[in-house]
Scaffold this motif. Structure first.
Motif, PDB file in Angstrom:
ATOM      1  N   ASP A 251       0.837  -1.204   0.000  1.00 12.83           N
ATOM      2  CA  ASP A 251       0.000   0.000   0.000  1.00 12.83           C
ATOM      3  C   ASP A 251       0.868   1.248   0.000  1.00 12.83           C
ATOM      4  N   ASN A 252       0.375   2.300  -0.642  1.00  8.97           N
ATOM      5  CA  ASN A 252       1.078   3.585  -0.670  1.00  8.97           C
ATOM      6  C   ASN A 252       0.674   4.387   0.559  1.00  8.97           C
ATOM      7  N   GLU A 253       1.641   4.657   1.437  1.00  9.89           N
ATOM      8  CA  GLU A 253       1.333   5.284   2.719  1.00  9.89           C
ATOM      9  C   GLU A 253       1.112   6.791   2.574  1.00  9.89           C
ATOM     10  N   LEU A 254      -0.100   7.228   2.905  1.00 12.05           N
ATOM     11  CA  LEU A 254      -0.391   8.655   2.893  1.00 12.05           C
ATOM     12  C   LEU A 254      -0.175   9.268   4.272  1.00 12.05           C
ATOM     13  N   LEU A 255      -0.434   8.484   5.308  1.00 11.27           N
ATOM     14  CA  LEU A 255      -0.229   8.976   6.669  1.00 11.27           C
ATOM     15  C   LEU A 255       1.239   8.810   7.030  1.00 11.27           C
ATOM     16  N   THR A 256       2.022   9.790   6.644  1.00 15.45           N
ATOM     17  CA  THR A 256       3.470   9.737   6.814  1.00 15.45           C
ATOM     18  C   THR A 256       3.847   9.984   8.276  1.00 15.45           C
ATOM     19  N   PRO A 257       5.089   9.658   8.664  1.00 12.56           N
ATOM     20  CA  PRO A 257       5.548   9.950  10.028  1.00 12.56           C
ATOM     21  C   PRO A 257       5.434  11.427  10.386  1.00 12.56           C
ATOM     22  N   GLU A 258       5.614  12.311   9.394  1.00 11.20           N
ATOM     23  CA  GLU A 258       5.497  13.745   9.651  1.00 11.20           C
ATOM     24  C   GLU A 258       4.075  14.121  10.061  1.00 11.20           C
ATOM     25  N   VAL A 259       3.084  13.513   9.402  1.00 10.77           N
ATOM     26  CA  VAL A 259       1.687  13.793   9.740  1.00 10.77           C
ATOM     27  C   VAL A 259       1.366  13.254  11.133  1.00 10.77           C
ATOM     28  N   ILE A 260       1.820  12.039  11.426  1.00 13.08           N
ATOM     29  CA  ILE A 260       1.589  11.441  12.744  1.00 13.08           C
ATOM     30  C   ILE A 260       2.236  12.290  13.838  1.00 13.08           C
ATOM     31  N   GLU A 261       3.482  12.718  13.614  1.00 17.80           N
ATOM     32  CA  GLU A 261       4.203  13.532  14.589  1.00 17.80           C
ATOM     33  C   GLU A 261       3.502  14.878  14.804  1.00 17.80           C
ATOM     34  N   SER A 262       3.077  15.513  13.721  1.00 20.88           N
ATOM     35  CA  SER A 262       2.392  16.800  13.830  1.00 20.88           C
ATOM     36  C   SER A 262       1.069  16.663  14.562  1.00 20.88           C
ATOM     37  N   THR A 263       0.350  15.571  14.309  1.00 23.90           N
ATOM     38  CA  THR A 263      -0.915  15.331  14.997  1.00 23.90           C
ATOM     39  C   THR A 263      -0.693  15.165  16.495  1.00 23.90           C
ATOM     40  N   ALA A 264       0.329  14.400  16.858  1.00 19.46           N
ATOM     41  CA  ALA A 264       0.653  14.198  18.278  1.00 19.46           C
ATOM     42  C   ALA A 264       1.007  15.527  18.945  1.00 19.46           C
ATOM     43  N   ASN A 265       1.766  16.368  18.261  1.00 19.28           N
ATOM     44  CA  ASN A 265       2.145  17.669  18.828  1.00 19.28           C
ATOM     45  C   ASN A 265       0.925  18.544  19.097  1.00 19.28           C
TER      46      ASN A 265
END
Length: 308
Positions: A251-265
């Motif tokens: 699968d092509n990942e759209l939810l990148t680590p940058e998005v996950i990190e920004s959401t957590a912040n």
């Protein structure tokens, strides 16, 4: 030498454009020649001609000095004007939360703009096989008469037609999966920007974590799990593991680590602003937080009614 304001007044006085051009310079020189003392044996006709001569001479010198600069006002003057204007403006500084929200939205926008449909390898492989089998069916005589292919392929047999049909069916299914997962990922990305969705994520994490303290990595791991893997694999038991591996690799990942990190912040910042959690001084690289600011707190009663 005159300044920019005086130069502007002078060009207006002689009906000239307020610019550092050769045309303006030539017109100024023409005006200068009319009142030059050489025309009257080295003497000015009167004080008015003398004043006009020096005025034009300074204007020409100013124009020559600033000929390479096409601004009507020198950069230094503009800088001072901007500084003065800024001081007069009210202080509308961007808050840290607005900054974190902007980073999150920028990361999401960047991912959506550069996304591509997932499952590239299986999609392309099955599409290629479907094309090959279709060409074989379209030209069966050439295959049957081929000295090598005739021993392996029989386009007229029922088995080959069955293989061809199954290949087309699998190709359609995998392309349908690819675009459906792309649509699902885009929907999740758009939802992350909503305050209500962020609130549900946060309360869900607190409810599932069930401890008085947690680290930032605990939150990011939860977000990765709930936003990426749970929407994909809803099967239970023996089929869940191979499906998870399949999605992980294809699968092509759209939810990148940058998005996950920004959401957590964003979630952590909102929680701290609402005094739902406090940051702990642990001396470790991973950030640690305590629920409700009470290290002895148990359960999630402080968070179920909190809105981040």
């Amino acid at each position: 030498m005159i300044n920019a304001t005086q130069f502007s007044i002078l060009t207006s006085k002689y009906n000239l454009a307020n610019e550092f051009s050769d045309t303006v310079r030539d017109k100024l020189k023409k005006e200068l020649s009319l009142c030059h003392p050489d025309k009257t044996n080295g003497n000015f006709v009167d004080d008015e001609h003398k004043e006009k001569f020096h005025e034009l001479q300074e204007a020409i010198e100013y124009l020559e000095a600033n000929k390479g600069n096409q601004q009507l006002i020198p950069v230094s003057t503009v800088t001072e004007l901007v500084k003065a204007f800024t001081q007069l403006m009210p202080n509308n500084s961007v808050s840290p939360l607005q900054s974190l929200d902007s980073v999150l939205k920028e990361n999401i926008r960047d991912v959506i703009e550069h996304q591509s449909v997932g499952f590239v390898f299986p999609r392309m492989s099955l599409a290629f096989l479907s094309l090959v089998f279709t060409l074989i069916l379209a030209f069966p005589k050439q295959v049957i008469e081929h000295p090598i292919f005739k021993n392996w392929l029989d386009p007229t047999s029922g088995n080959f037609l069955l293989i061809w049909s199954m290949t087309l069916f699998c190709t359609g299914i995998i392309w349908l999966f690819a675009y459906s997962f792309q649509a699902r990922n885009k929907k999740v990305l758009s939802s992350i920007k909503l305050a209500s969705f962020q609130n549900n994520l946060y309360n869900g994490f607190i409810g599932e974590h069930g401890e008085a303290t947690f680290s930032k990595s605990d939150l990011t791991n939860y977000l990765e799990n709930v936003l990426i893997y749970r929407p994909r694999v809803r099967q239970r038991g023996i089929i869940a593991m191979p499906m998870s591996i399949f999605y992980k690799f294809f699968d092509n990942e759209l939810l990148t680590p940058e998005v996950i990190e920004s959401t957590a912040n964003v979630l952590l910042d909102k929680a701290m602003r609402n005094k739902a959690i406090l940051k702990m001084e642990t001396g470790t690289f991973d950030e640690e937080y305590v629920i409700g600011g009470n290290p002895l707190a148990k359960g999630t009663e402080n968070f179920q009614t909190s809105n981040v």
